[in-house]
Structures are given as C-alpha cells and as structure tokens.
Write an enzyme that holds these catalytic residues in place. Sequence first.
Site, PDB file in Angstrom:
ATOM      1  NE  ARG A  35      -3.751  -0.392   2.156  1.00 12.93           N
ATOM      2  CZ  ARG A  35      -4.704  -0.722   3.019  1.00 12.93           C
ATOM      3  NH1 ARG A  35      -5.081   0.131   3.950  1.00 12.93           N
ATOM      4  NH2 ARG A  35      -5.263  -1.907   2.966  1.00 12.93           N
ATOM      5  CG  HIS A  81      -6.516  -0.921  -5.637  1.00  9.15           C
ATOM      6  ND1 HIS A  81      -5.315  -1.390  -5.154  1.00  9.15           N
ATOM      7  CD2 HIS A  81      -6.823   0.159  -4.879  1.00  9.15           C
ATOM      8  CE1 HIS A  81      -4.904  -0.618  -4.161  1.00  9.15           C
ATOM      9  NE2 HIS A  81      -5.804   0.328  -3.973  1.00  9.15           N
ATOM     10  CE1 TYR A 125     -20.898  16.737 -13.812  1.00  9.15           C
ATOM     11  CE2 TYR A 125     -19.816  16.871 -11.674  1.00  9.15           C
ATOM     12  CZ  TYR A 125     -20.971  16.875 -12.439  1.00  9.15           C
ATOM     13  OH  TYR A 125     -22.182  17.022 -11.833  1.00  9.15           O
TER      14      TYR A 125
END
Length: 387
Positions: A35, A81, A125
């Site tokens: 991580r 993931h 967006y």
Amino acid sequence: MSELADLPPSITESPFDDALSQRYLVYALSTITARSLPDVRDGLKPVHRRLLWAMRLLRLDPASGYKKCARVVGDVIGKYHPHGDQSVYDAMVRLAQTFSLRYPLVDGQGNFGNVDGDNAAAMRYTEARLTAAAGELMAGLDEGAVDYRPTYNGEEEEPEVFPGLFPNLLANGASGIAVGMATSIPPHNAAELIDAAIFLIDQPHCEPAELMQFVKGPDFPTGGIVGDSPAAIAEAYATGRGAFRVRARWAIEDQGRGTWVAVISEIPYQVPKSKLIEQIAALISEKKLPILADVRDESDEEIRIVIEPRSRSVEPQVLMDSLFRLTELEVRISLNLNVLDANRTPRVMSLKEVLVAWLEHQFIVLVRRSQHRLAKIDDRIELLDGY
C-alpha cells in the site's frame, strides 16, 4: 472442560495478546508492502500501477481519445484494487497534476485541482488518458519483460512490477506513511538522473559523492530555490535521509520615483498558494510585520504574488527574510529514501543504491525482451520451414 472438548476442530484456543499481535503484524506488513511504499524498480505503489495498467487495457494511449475517469476507476476497483472509489480517484488526480508531479503520468482533461489547493471535479465530469512518460514506464509489457500474477479474485492477471524504462521513483518522487515507517522522496530532473545512470554504467565502483556532479539536488515542479550547501545535499543523498530548505523565488520590480515591490514567481513544493496569501495577509492585519503594507495575487497560468512594502526606505532583503521566517515561503522538505527493493524488502537506500537497483532491473528487462523477440523469430522460422 467438556464444553471445550465439544468445540469444532476448526476452532483453536489462543491467548488474546498473541492472536492480536499476529494479526496486527499481518496488517502492518500488508500496509508496508502492498500500500504505502513504492517499488525501487518502477517507483510506483500498487494503486498507481493498477491505475496505469487499467488505462493501458482501455487503450488510453497518448494518441487516442480521452475516457471518463469514472470508467477507469470502475475498472480498477472492480478488477484489480478492491478499495474505495474516492481513494483510487484521488490517486489518479495526483498523477495528472502538473504541480504535484514533475512528469505527470496521466493526461487529464477537465478540472483536476489547482495550485491554490482546490479539489478536482467529480470523476463523472473529468476525462483522462496516458502520457508519453507512462508509455515509457510500461514499454515491454507485451514482450515478456516482467512476471504477472493473478488479481485478488483470480479472474485476471496484473504485472508484478512495470519495466520502468522511465526513472519514475526519483523523477516524480513519492510519499507515504506505513506502520512504523514512512517514505518521502522529492522529484528530480530526469535528464540529470539519466546522466548519473550512464556514468554508473561506465563507473560502477564510483564514490556516491561523484554522482553529485550530475544530480545537483531535487527539482520541484513548482520551482523554488534549494538553500542548502552542496556538502549537506551530498550527505543527505549518501545516507538516504535528510532535508532540503526550499525558498520561494522572488525579484524586485522598480515602480518609479524610488518605490518598489517584490514579486514572487515560484513557491515551495506542495504549499497551496491561497494558504500563502492568507498567511501574509494575517501578518498585515495582526500588525506582526510593520514594514509590510499589502499583498496581491496577480497570478494567471504563471504565479505572481506582489509584496508591497510600507515605505520606499524598507530594505527588500530584510522584508523578504522576515517573510521567509514567518510564513511558508520557506519550508523544509524531508528526504527519506525508504523503498521496497527487488526482493520486496523495505529499506532506506542511498542515491547510488537506488540508481544501481533501477539499472539492474533495466538489464533484466532488456534481456527478457530480447529473449522474447528471439523466440518470436524462432517460431516464425519454424513456420516458414514447414511451408
């Protein structure tokens, strides 16, 4: 005792503190290796590697059109993931920010945030595709350059590491906090890194200090001036630990009739411009710096912060030194070259060790790509012999 004897065979007795410590150790190791710490070979954490891999499979190369970020994030969390979509999108946004990465790996279209510290627009967006640097990072994935492993659910495959022809770890830097350890690597100039790597190929037994003729220090996307001595910078790179004092770049502009203003054109790395303006404005309103009269933000694409003195008799250097001391126009950026080596073991490396590890990986990749191409030629020759 009779109740314990009746327990199913899958349940075992264990002291609570032992069970807790074992499970926390597993969690800690997972945080460190899967991580928070980047790999020395390609400079990526798993989330970034999976993002770029998903974008590659969607054929979002620099010559193609853009696709919605929501589509990319959906593929990443669904196939590779299994974490929160917002955390994956935040990682993707950072890869596209020209003020966060020296060489962005994602080419974003839309609002991906700005140097003032404003957030990016929602993923529905914005659109994205890969950059040329990301293409170099993944060059050779189709030619057997690296090993693959099954994804978390075993349905697909993902590369364990990228070929990493682009020196991403030092060029773009990294930061992360794991359990009991952290990493902090500032960005550098890729041309300087390549020159140092070529020198290392020719002179593998050189002293670490000799690399400083090529790598002068960090090179931040927002500019600024590193104020440390060459000896202090060399010591930090030799040990893999240290800090750099980074100042804003400024110049005096003559306003005529003996008046002047100081104009700041570059600010320290990862300091939001709006926060800087607020800090300077607070000094004026709280009368903590009497020789300062006003601050104006006249930035467009280029940063331009105008500092106005109280009178023409104020000494420019005195005013700016006061601002460096009282605001984040001067910051300390730490260097902690704590990365995962080729054996996935976390350790602090020197600049030379990082470059050597990257070069060793490049030689392995080159040999594997060559063997893959020779095997293709052999297959073709065998087919032609059959004809």
